[in-house]
Motif scaffolding. Structure first.
Motif, PDB file in Angstrom:
ATOM      1  N   GLN A   1       1.088  -0.851  -0.305  1.00 38.64           N
ATOM      2  CA  GLN A   1      -0.282   0.036   0.433  1.00 38.64           C
ATOM      3  C   GLN A   1       0.961   1.338  -0.520  1.00 38.64           C
ATOM      4  N   THR A   2       1.587   0.974   0.636  1.00 36.12           N
ATOM      5  CA  THR A   2       2.964   2.739   1.182  1.00 36.12           C
ATOM      6  C   THR A   2       3.482   2.655  -0.470  1.00 36.12           C
ATOM      7  N   CYS A   3       3.606   1.505  -0.669  1.00 34.82           N
ATOM      8  CA  CYS A   3       4.606   1.864  -2.236  1.00 34.82           C
ATOM      9  C   CYS A   3       3.220   2.356  -3.571  1.00 34.82           C
ATOM     10  N   ALA A   4       2.066   1.535  -3.780  1.00 31.28           N
ATOM     11  CA  ALA A   4       1.088   2.635  -4.405  1.00 31.28           C
ATOM     12  C   ALA A   4       0.818   3.983  -3.634  1.00 31.28           C
ATOM     13  N   LEU A   5       1.317   4.462  -2.862  1.00 28.67           N
ATOM     14  CA  LEU A   5       0.853   5.876  -2.986  1.00 28.67           C
ATOM     15  C   LEU A   5       1.693   6.667  -2.834  1.00 28.67           C
ATOM     16  N   ILE A   6       3.703   6.126  -2.892  1.00 25.99           N
ATOM     17  CA  ILE A   6       4.719   6.698  -3.511  1.00 25.99           C
ATOM     18  C   ILE A   6       4.431   6.808  -4.976  1.00 25.99           C
TER      19      ILE A   6
ATOM     20  N   ASP B   1      10.628 -14.738   0.717  1.00 25.68           N
ATOM     21  CA  ASP B   1      11.652 -14.648  -0.536  1.00 25.68           C
ATOM     22  C   ASP B   1      10.860 -15.595  -1.847  1.00 25.68           C
ATOM     23  N   GLY B   2       9.610 -15.118  -1.816  1.00 24.40           N
ATOM     24  CA  GLY B   2       7.947 -15.348  -2.695  1.00 24.40           C
ATOM     25  C   GLY B   2       8.508 -15.129  -3.972  1.00 24.40           C
ATOM     26  N   LEU B   3       7.831 -15.969  -4.520  1.00 23.04           N
ATOM     27  CA  LEU B   3       7.252 -14.746  -6.410  1.00 23.04           C
ATOM     28  C   LEU B   3       5.796 -15.138  -6.186  1.00 23.04           C
ATOM     29  N   PHE B   4       5.306 -15.053  -5.143  1.00 26.01           N
ATOM     30  CA  PHE B   4       4.151 -14.079  -4.805  1.00 26.01           C
ATOM     31  C   PHE B   4       4.475 -12.968  -4.753  1.00 26.01           C
ATOM     32  N   ASP B   5       5.101 -12.278  -3.783  1.00 27.64           N
ATOM     33  CA  ASP B   5       5.862 -11.278  -3.075  1.00 27.64           C
ATOM     34  C   ASP B   5       6.813 -11.107  -4.260  1.00 27.64           C
ATOM     35  N   ARG B   6       6.899 -11.090  -5.210  1.00 29.03           N
ATOM     36  CA  ARG B   6       7.574 -10.375  -5.678  1.00 29.03           C
ATOM     37  C   ARG B   6       6.991  -9.587  -6.838  1.00 29.03           C
ATOM     38  N   ALA B   7       5.915 -10.428  -7.093  1.00 30.82           N
ATOM     39  CA  ALA B   7       5.069 -10.471  -8.559  1.00 30.82           C
ATOM     40  C   ALA B   7       4.515  -8.998  -8.044  1.00 30.82           C
ATOM     41  N   ARG B   8       3.543  -9.312  -6.425  1.00 36.29           N
ATOM     42  CA  ARG B   8       2.765  -8.521  -5.721  1.00 36.29           C
ATOM     43  C   ARG B   8       3.226  -6.749  -5.883  1.00 36.29           C
TER      44      ARG B   8
ATOM     45  N   ARG C   1       5.636  -5.545  -7.795  1.00 36.63           N
ATOM     46  CA  ARG C   1       6.016  -5.069  -9.262  1.00 36.63           C
ATOM     47  C   ARG C   1       5.272  -4.444  -9.475  1.00 36.63           C
ATOM     48  N   MET C   2       3.220  -5.262  -8.968  1.00 37.54           N
ATOM     49  CA  MET C   2       2.500  -4.644  -9.671  1.00 37.54           C
ATOM     50  C   MET C   2       2.079  -3.621  -8.668  1.00 37.54           C
ATOM     51  N   VAL C   3       2.241  -2.849  -7.466  1.00 42.58           N
ATOM     52  CA  VAL C   3       2.433  -1.841  -6.962  1.00 42.58           C
ATOM     53  C   VAL C   3       3.599  -0.630  -7.326  1.00 42.58           C
ATOM     54  N   GLY C   4       4.465  -1.212  -8.219  1.00 41.23           N
ATOM     55  CA  GLY C   4       5.401  -0.117  -8.713  1.00 41.23           C
ATOM     56  C   GLY C   4       6.795  -0.504  -8.610  1.00 41.23           C
ATOM     57  N   SER C   5       7.341  -1.351  -8.073  1.00 41.59           N
ATOM     58  CA  SER C   5       8.249  -1.247  -7.149  1.00 41.59           C
ATOM     59  C   SER C   5       8.875  -2.093  -7.933  1.00 41.59           C
ATOM     60  N   ASP C   6      10.799  -1.574  -7.836  1.00 39.32           N
ATOM     61  CA  ASP C   6      11.596  -1.353  -8.630  1.00 39.32           C
ATOM     62  C   ASP C   6      12.495  -2.805  -7.900  1.00 39.32           C
TER      63      ASP C   6
ATOM     64  N   LYS D   1       5.073  13.713  -8.296  1.00 45.98           N
ATOM     65  CA  LYS D   1       6.638  13.609  -8.181  1.00 45.98           C
ATOM     66  C   LYS D   1       7.746  12.974  -7.945  1.00 45.98           C
ATOM     67  N   PHE D   2       6.939  12.122  -7.023  1.00 45.22           N
ATOM     68  CA  PHE D   2       7.896  10.550  -6.009  1.00 45.22           C
ATOM     69  C   PHE D   2       7.230   9.526  -7.103  1.00 45.22           C
ATOM     70  N   LYS D   3       7.201   9.885  -8.577  1.00 47.78           N
ATOM     71  CA  LYS D   3       6.455   8.235  -9.603  1.00 47.78           C
ATOM     72  C   LYS D   3       7.698   7.649  -9.550  1.00 47.78           C
ATOM     73  N   VAL D   4       8.788   8.237 -10.087  1.00 48.20           N
ATOM     74  CA  VAL D   4      10.395   8.233 -10.676  1.00 48.20           C
ATOM     75  C   VAL D   4      11.862   6.985  -9.571  1.00 48.20           C
ATOM     76  N   THR D   5      10.811   7.918  -8.569  1.00 48.55           N
ATOM     77  CA  THR D   5      11.653   7.845  -6.955  1.00 48.55           C
ATOM     78  C   THR D   5      11.463   5.257  -7.185  1.00 48.55           C
ATOM     79  N   PRO D   6      13.013   5.213  -7.111  1.00 40.70           N
ATOM     80  CA  PRO D   6      12.850   3.862  -7.248  1.00 40.70           C
ATOM     81  C   PRO D   6      12.319   3.084  -5.165  1.00 40.70           C
ATOM     82  N   VAL D   7      11.768   2.461  -5.324  1.00 42.94           N
ATOM     83  CA  VAL D   7      11.099   1.955  -4.419  1.00 42.94           C
ATOM     84  C   VAL D   7      11.584   0.153  -3.944  1.00 42.94           C
ATOM     85  N   ILE D   8      12.065  -0.156  -3.405  1.00 42.86           N
ATOM     86  CA  ILE D   8      12.777  -1.455  -2.771  1.00 42.86           C
ATOM     87  C   ILE D   8      11.842  -1.861  -1.930  1.00 42.86           C
ATOM     88  N   MET D   9      11.609  -3.327  -2.182  1.00 39.12           N
ATOM     89  CA  MET D   9      10.666  -3.933  -1.002  1.00 39.12           C
ATOM     90  C   MET D   9      11.597  -4.660   0.246  1.00 39.12           C
TER      91      MET D   9
END
Length: 134
Positions: A71-76, A94-101, A103-108, A81-89
């Motif tokens: 939720q935090t990543c999606a809001l950022i 270390d699951g595929l589901f977490d990685r995919a989710r 990416r869906m909210v925009g994490s880099d 202003k912060f769309k291009v700021t890299p967000v690292i989860m």
């Protein structure tokens, strides 16, 4: 002083995690590398600090109370202003589901906890190099 440290000097890095231990260890690694560190203990705390400090790179834990990392990543990322700021989860899973989710909210990127000093600094360096190249 290594070349890596010089490239990180003055870089503003935000670490959002409800674990004091994780925040402190990340802060120690980053400050030693010359970064300016902004700490937040949850998404709500982070959102007000992001506007004030305008970090260059943001690390966000997935599992947090009140406002989780997704939720935090999606809001950022919704803020132009912060769309291009890299967000690292950050996650202990270390699951595929977490990685995919993430990416869906925009994490880099996705970093598994416990992270090493090397993986943390390498990730920051990578995004700062990309930023200066663009």
């Amino acid at each position: 002083m290594s070349g890596e440290t010089q490239t990180l000097a003055g870089t503003k890095v935000m670490v959002i995690d409800d674990s004091n231990t994780i925040r402190r260890s990340a802060e120690i690694f980053l400050v030693k590398a010359g970064c300016e560190v902004i700490l937040a203990e949850d998404g709500f705390d982070a959102l007000s600090k992001i506007a004030d400090h305008q970090p260059d790179v943001i690390f966000v834990d997935i599992m947090m109370p009140r406002l989780d990392g997704y939720q935090t990543c999606a809001l950022i990322k919704k803020n132009s202003k912060f769309k291009v700021t890299p967000v690292i989860m950050l996650s202990s899973k270390d699951g595929l589901f977490d990685r995919a989710r993430g990416r869906m909210v925009g994490s880099d990127e996705y970093l598994t906890k416990p992270f090493t000093k090397e993986s943390l600094l390498k990730t920051v360096s990578q995004y700062m190099a990309q930023r200066s190249a663009s």
